[in-house]
Design a protein around this motif. Structure first.
Motif, short mmCIF file in Angstrom:
data_model
loop_
_atom_site.label_atom_id
_atom_site.label_comp_id
_atom_site.label_asym_id
_atom_site.label_seq_id
_atom_site.Cartn_x
_atom_site.Cartn_y
_atom_site.Cartn_z
N GLY A 1 0.78 -1.23 0.00
CA GLY A 1 0.00 0.00 0.00
C GLY A 1 0.81 1.27 0.00
O GLY A 1 0.23 2.37 0.00
N GLN A 2 2.13 1.18 -0.02
CA GLN A 2 2.97 2.38 0.00
C GLN A 2 2.92 3.08 -1.36
O GLN A 2 2.97 2.45 -2.41
CB GLN A 2 4.41 2.01 0.33
CG GLN A 2 5.37 3.21 0.42
CD GLN A 2 6.77 2.78 0.82
OE1 GLN A 2 6.96 1.68 1.33
NE2 GLN A 2 7.74 3.64 0.61
N ARG A 3 2.84 4.40 -1.33
CA ARG A 3 2.83 5.19 -2.56
C ARG A 3 4.26 5.63 -2.87
O ARG A 3 4.96 6.13 -1.99
CB ARG A 3 1.91 6.39 -2.40
CG ARG A 3 1.59 7.13 -3.69
CD ARG A 3 0.51 8.18 -3.43
NE ARG A 3 0.11 8.85 -4.66
CZ ARG A 3 0.66 9.98 -5.11
NH1 ARG A 3 1.63 10.56 -4.41
NH2 ARG A 3 0.24 10.54 -6.23
N PHE A 4 4.69 5.45 -4.13
CA PHE A 4 6.06 5.81 -4.49
C PHE A 4 6.11 6.18 -5.97
O PHE A 4 5.26 5.77 -6.76
CB PHE A 4 7.03 4.65 -4.19
CG PHE A 4 6.76 3.40 -4.97
CD1 PHE A 4 7.41 3.16 -6.16
CD2 PHE A 4 5.86 2.45 -4.50
CE1 PHE A 4 7.16 2.00 -6.89
CE2 PHE A 4 5.61 1.29 -5.21
CZ PHE A 4 6.26 1.07 -6.41
N PRO A 5 7.12 6.97 -6.37
CA PRO A 5 7.27 7.34 -7.78
C PRO A 5 8.20 6.40 -8.53
O PRO A 5 9.11 5.81 -7.95
CB PRO A 5 7.87 8.75 -7.70
CG PRO A 5 8.62 8.78 -6.40
CD PRO A 5 7.96 7.79 -5.48
N ILE A 6 7.96 6.29 -9.83
CA ILE A 6 8.88 5.64 -10.75
C ILE A 6 9.18 6.66 -11.85
O ILE A 6 8.28 7.15 -12.53
CB ILE A 6 8.30 4.35 -11.35
CG1 ILE A 6 8.12 3.28 -10.26
CG2 ILE A 6 9.20 3.82 -12.46
CD1 ILE A 6 7.58 1.97 -10.76
N VAL A 7 10.47 6.96 -12.00
CA VAL A 7 10.90 8.00 -12.95
C VAL A 7 11.29 7.34 -14.27
O VAL A 7 11.99 6.31 -14.29
CB VAL A 7 12.09 8.79 -12.38
CG1 VAL A 7 12.65 9.76 -13.41
CG2 VAL A 7 11.66 9.55 -11.13
N VAL A 8 10.82 7.94 -15.37
CA VAL A 8 11.18 7.45 -16.70
C VAL A 8 11.96 8.55 -17.42
O VAL A 8 11.63 9.73 -17.33
CB VAL A 8 9.92 7.05 -17.51
CG1 VAL A 8 8.98 8.23 -17.72
CG2 VAL A 8 10.31 6.44 -18.85
N GLU A 9 13.04 8.15 -18.08
CA GLU A 9 13.85 9.09 -18.86
C GLU A 9 13.74 8.71 -20.33
O GLU A 9 13.97 7.56 -20.70
CB GLU A 9 15.30 9.05 -18.42
CG GLU A 9 16.20 10.00 -19.19
CD GLU A 9 17.65 9.93 -18.76
OE1 GLU A 9 18.49 10.64 -19.36
OE2 GLU A 9 17.96 9.15 -17.83
#
Length: 413
Positions: free
Chosen positions: A132-140
């Protein structure tokens, strides 16, 4: 290869004294590569084909198909115009290529070439996240081509049940020879396990033409990111153990409290630096403030930090350097402040445990009586009469007035 039309505009000026009329069949543009001009102009933009003395007007050529030049090219464009002088009927022509003036050029850019360069989760304890943790995934995204790509739609999906909140996302513009990053927002699944996320470019538009078929979508360099989803940390105080069953009130001889900890969760638990305030003493409902507590500098195991992985146990040993003066069965309250190593932003948590210790009166020693066993001791109080060189014994009676046992009592006479 652009099929979206664009235009080349000629500004023509009559620098003579007589009017002249456009010879449309003799007016055209030409370049290093063939230009498709479906309908050459037969009249000026301002209307008609006549150009009076000293007058300037415009001719507009519509380019229907741009030549395919893979590497990009500065395309030189020249024009030839033909007119008939109204007074004499003589033909007048002008060629910008021959004269070296009046020509132009346009950059035919190599196509935009997009690929996903990198996909990376942003987590405090990468690659681990809590349920349930909210986190970002960065795309380049990298554009190795020359033309600018716009409206780049990128999709992200996992092979589990995590939720990607903003897929597909749209990158407005990726200029040529540049990279741009953007961020997906993910909520981890509510079950444990490894989940792999994959990103892909769905579509893009060439900004020069507005066409979507002129952007090259190349294979990604790194479009996968795997995240291990775990249960949150769960630190508990298993026991609070005094080093002895009882102590004396006011005692200044050290004794210890061993606080045993265990992480029963999945994520690592990081214990805050121990402090004297972690331990408190109560007699009934009254808090006792006259205990001197020395917190430990580390775990009893000698571990390098205060982190317990899932299932690990360790202890904190507090030294009680001075015991309070109140006697009785004293309650001991122990707390441990900790944070979740996967999700420190969730804040601090506090675990607690209790114990008891018997605080006794301080030991006291007094002499109750001193007597002898000599026979002649009745004439005077506390006095015996003996002969020279007579043997007799002195009996000393002592009493322990406190709550603790005494050993090796010495009496000197």
């Amino acid at each position: 290869g652009q099929s979206t039309p664009w235009t080349v505009t000629l500004l023509v000026q009559n620098q003579g004294g007589a009017a002249m009329t456009l010879a449309a069949d003799s007016t055209y543009i030409f370049a290093d590569y063939p230009l498709a001009v479906p309908s050459p102009p037969s009249a000026f933009l301002e209307g008609g084909g006549s150009l009076a003395a000293g007058e300037s007007k415009h001719l507009v050529f519509n380019i229907g198909q741009t030549p395919v030049i893979e590497a990009g090219y500065d395309l030189g464009i020249d024009a030839r115009t033909g007119f008939f002088e109204d007074n004499s009927g003589a033909f007048l022509g002008y060629d910008t290529g021959e004269s070296g003036t009046g020509g132009t050029s346009v950059r035919v850019q190599a196509r935009a070439d997009l690929r996903i360069e990198r996909l990376a989760g942003v987590l405090p304890n990468l690659p681990r996240a809590n349920r349930g943790q909210r986190f970002p995934i960065v795309v380049e995204i990298t554009n190795s081509g020359e033309a600018t790509a716009g409206q780049v739609n990128i999709q992200l999906a996992g092979d589990g049940s995590s939720t990607v909140e903003n897929s597909p996302l749209t990158v407005v513009s990726v200029p040529g020879f540049q990279s741009v990053t953007d961020t997906f927002h993910v909520t981890a699944a509510d079950i444990e396990g490894m989940e792999t996320f994959a990103a892909g470019i769905v579509s893009a538009v060439d900004e020069n033409s507005g066409q979507d078929g002129l952007v090259v979508l190349s294979p990604a360099a790194d479009a996968l990111e795997s995240i291990l989803i775990e249960n949150p940390a769960g630190l508990e105080i298993v026991s609070v153990l005094p080093s002895q069953g009882g102590v004396n009130a006011g005692q200044t001889v050290d004794w210890t409290l061993k606080v045993e900890l265990r992480n029963g969760g999945g994520a690592p638990a990081t214990v805050a630096q121990p402090a004297a305030g972690d331990i408190s003493f109560r007699l009934g409902a009254s808090r006792l403030a006259d205990y001197l507590i020395l917190p430990p500098a580390g775990f009893a195991s000698g571990a390098a930090d205060f982190t317990l992985e899932s299932g690990e146990s360790d202890s904190l040993i507090y030294v009680i350097s001075s015991t309070g003066i109140d006697t009785g069965l004293v309650n001991i309250d122990a707390t441990s402040t900790w944070s979740d190593g996967n999700d420190p932003a969730a804040g601090n948590f506090v675990s607690s445990g209790t114990s008891q210790i018997h605080v006794k009166e301080p030991s006291g020693l007094r002499i109750i009586s001193v007597t002898s066993d000599a026979p002649n001791n009745a004439k005077f109080p506390n006095t015996s009469i003996v002969n020279v060189m007579q043997s007799f014994r002195i009996n000393v009676r002592v009493e322990n007035t406190g709550g603790d046992n005494l050993e090796q009592v010495e009496v000197s006479l």
